[in-house]
Design a protein around this motif. Structure first.
Motif, PDB file in Angstrom:
ATOM      1  N   LYS A  35     -19.711 -15.975  53.134  1.00  0.00           N
ATOM      2  CA  LYS A  35     -18.531 -16.322  53.812  1.00  0.00           C
ATOM      3  C   LYS A  35     -17.391 -15.413  53.564  1.00  0.00           C
ATOM      4  CE  LYS A  35     -20.126 -19.854  55.620  1.00  0.00           C
ATOM      5  NZ  LYS A  35     -20.420 -19.900  57.110  1.00  0.00           N
ATOM      6  N   TYR A  36     -16.389 -15.164  54.125  1.00  0.00           N
ATOM      7  CA  TYR A  36     -15.031 -14.539  53.605  1.00  0.00           C
ATOM      8  C   TYR A  36     -14.217 -15.312  53.261  1.00  0.00           C
ATOM      9  CZ  TYR A  36     -10.791 -12.103  54.489  1.00  0.00           C
ATOM     10  OH  TYR A  36      -9.539 -11.677  54.211  1.00  0.00           O
ATOM     11  N   GLY A  37     -13.830 -15.374  51.834  1.00  0.00           N
ATOM     12  CA  GLY A  37     -12.750 -16.105  51.267  1.00  0.00           C
ATOM     13  C   GLY A  37     -11.537 -15.327  50.924  1.00  0.00           C
ATOM     14  N   CYS A  38     -11.465 -14.367  50.069  1.00  0.00           N
ATOM     15  CA  CYS A  38     -10.410 -13.413  49.553  1.00  0.00           C
ATOM     16  C   CYS A  38     -10.274 -12.195  50.389  1.00  0.00           C
ATOM     17  CB  CYS A  38      -9.975 -13.716  48.371  1.00  0.00           C
ATOM     18  SG  CYS A  38     -11.227 -12.825  47.396  1.00  0.00           S
ATOM     19  N   GLY A  39     -11.561 -11.526  50.359  1.00  0.00           N
ATOM     20  CA  GLY A  39     -11.467  -9.799  50.571  1.00  0.00           C
ATOM     21  C   GLY A  39     -11.420  -9.361  49.451  1.00  0.00           C
ATOM     22  N   GLY A  41     -12.600  -9.531  46.095  1.00  0.00           N
ATOM     23  CA  GLY A  41     -13.606  -9.688  44.868  1.00  0.00           C
ATOM     24  C   GLY A  41     -13.139 -10.730  44.121  1.00  0.00           C
ATOM     25  N   GLN A  42     -12.241 -11.857  44.326  1.00  0.00           N
ATOM     26  CA  GLN A  42     -11.510 -12.692  43.563  1.00  0.00           C
ATOM     27  C   GLN A  42     -12.349 -14.092  43.735  1.00  0.00           C
ATOM     28  OE1 GLN A  42      -8.829 -11.962  41.193  1.00  0.00           O
ATOM     29  NE2 GLN A  42      -9.715 -10.017  41.600  1.00  0.00           N
ATOM     30  N   CYS A  43     -12.853 -14.401  44.677  1.00  0.00           N
ATOM     31  CA  CYS A  43     -13.327 -15.885  44.818  1.00  0.00           C
ATOM     32  C   CYS A  43     -14.763 -16.202  44.814  1.00  0.00           C
ATOM     33  CB  CYS A  43     -12.708 -16.322  46.108  1.00  0.00           C
ATOM     34  SG  CYS A  43     -13.667 -15.806  47.896  1.00  0.00           S
ATOM     35  N   GLY A  44     -15.702 -15.124  45.196  1.00  0.00           N
ATOM     36  CA  GLY A  44     -17.071 -15.401  45.185  1.00  0.00           C
ATOM     37  C   GLY A  44     -18.029 -15.895  46.394  1.00  0.00           C
ATOM     38  N   ALA A  45     -16.904 -16.410  47.264  1.00  0.00           N
ATOM     39  CA  ALA A  45     -17.517 -16.897  48.595  1.00  0.00           C
ATOM     40  C   ALA A  45     -18.747 -15.691  49.408  1.00  0.00           C
ATOM     41  CB  ALA A  45     -16.584 -17.287  49.478  1.00  0.00           C
ATOM     42  N   CYS A  46     -18.401 -14.424  49.133  1.00  0.00           N
ATOM     43  CA  CYS A  46     -19.159 -13.440  49.805  1.00  0.00           C
ATOM     44  C   CYS A  46     -20.381 -12.966  48.981  1.00  0.00           C
ATOM     45  CB  CYS A  46     -18.146 -12.197  50.062  1.00  0.00           C
ATOM     46  SG  CYS A  46     -17.856 -11.514  48.441  1.00  0.00           S
ATOM     47  N   ARG A  56     -20.295  -9.041  44.864  1.00  0.00           N
ATOM     48  CA  ARG A  56     -19.181  -9.559  46.110  1.00  0.00           C
ATOM     49  C   ARG A  56     -19.315  -8.714  47.026  1.00  0.00           C
ATOM     50  NH1 ARG A  56     -19.702 -13.257  42.691  1.00  0.00           N
ATOM     51  NH2 ARG A  56     -17.978 -14.102  41.207  1.00  0.00           N
ATOM     52  N   CYS A  58     -17.737  -8.409  49.697  1.00  0.00           N
ATOM     53  CA  CYS A  58     -16.456  -7.948  50.400  1.00  0.00           C
ATOM     54  C   CYS A  58     -16.144  -6.572  49.803  1.00  0.00           C
ATOM     55  CB  CYS A  58     -15.413  -8.723  50.084  1.00  0.00           C
ATOM     56  SG  CYS A  58     -14.755  -9.240  48.536  1.00  0.00           S
TER      57      CYS A  58
HETATM   58 FE1  FES Z   1     -13.662 -13.480  47.884  1.00  0.00          FE
HETATM   59 FE2  FES Z   1     -15.512 -11.336  48.399  1.00  0.00          FE
HETATM   60  S1  FES Z   1     -14.476 -12.725  49.873  1.00  0.00           S
HETATM   61  S2  FES Z   1     -14.812 -12.512  46.599  1.00  0.00           S
END
Ligand code: FES
Length: 155
Positions: A35-39, A41-46, A56, A58
């Motif tokens: 998944k794309y969360g923040c783009g 490197g801050q959220c870990g969704a990717c 990460r 992204c």
């Molecule tokens: Fe948030 Fe990559 S989309 S860390």
């Protein structure tokens, strides 16, 4: 052309070498479980595995991922970390970890990478390793319990 090895399959992609791996996986390989969360490197969704380590996607250009084994949530159970990944996914199901689910593929990939290197982490180790994976539903307590359950199942 960039060659990516994703979940054991090779893909020849005509893409910019600086394209983030996340975009390549989702838009060009067709694997949308990551998944794309923040783009940034801050959220870990990717989170995916690159050479077995959690990264990460992204923040990794495809040029840096070429010639390495990339594993996404879709291929986790059959990949190099399959035994650990399967135990983690089973624990996630057993404990009903997921709420909205958006961050959970990243959480599972991060948890699997943790257990692959530390088979019996304590709460502090879990928190340290999972701290970069944000869950807006705050499923953190269940995530921690599921990691302990997976660790027990793996012996
Ligand atoms: Fe948030 Fe990559 S989309 S860390």
């Amino acid at each position: 052309m960039i060659e990516l090895r994703v979940n054991g399959e090779t893909h020849q992609l005509d893409i910019d070498p600086q394209m983030p791996l996340l975009w390549a996986l989702r838009e060009h390989v067709g694997l949308t479980g990551t998944k794309y969360g923040c783009g940034i490197g801050q959220c870990g969704a990717c989170t995916v595995h690159l050479g077995g380590a959690a990264v990460r996607s992204c923040s990794v250009p495809v040029s840096a991922a070429a010639d390495q084994d990339i594993t996404t949530i879709e291929g986790l159970a059959d990949g190099p970390r399959g035994a650990v990944g399967s135990a983690v996914q089973q624990a996630w199901q057993d404990l009903d970890v997921v709420q909205c689910g958006f961050c959970q593929s990243g959480q599972i990939m991060q948890a699997t990478a943790l257990l692959a290197t530390d088979p019996a982490p304590d709460d502090a180790a879990i928190d340290t390793n999972m701290t970069g994976n944000i869950c807006r539903c705050a499923t953190y307590a269940r995530i921690r319990r599921a990691i302990h359950k997976a660790a027990q199942a793996l012996g």
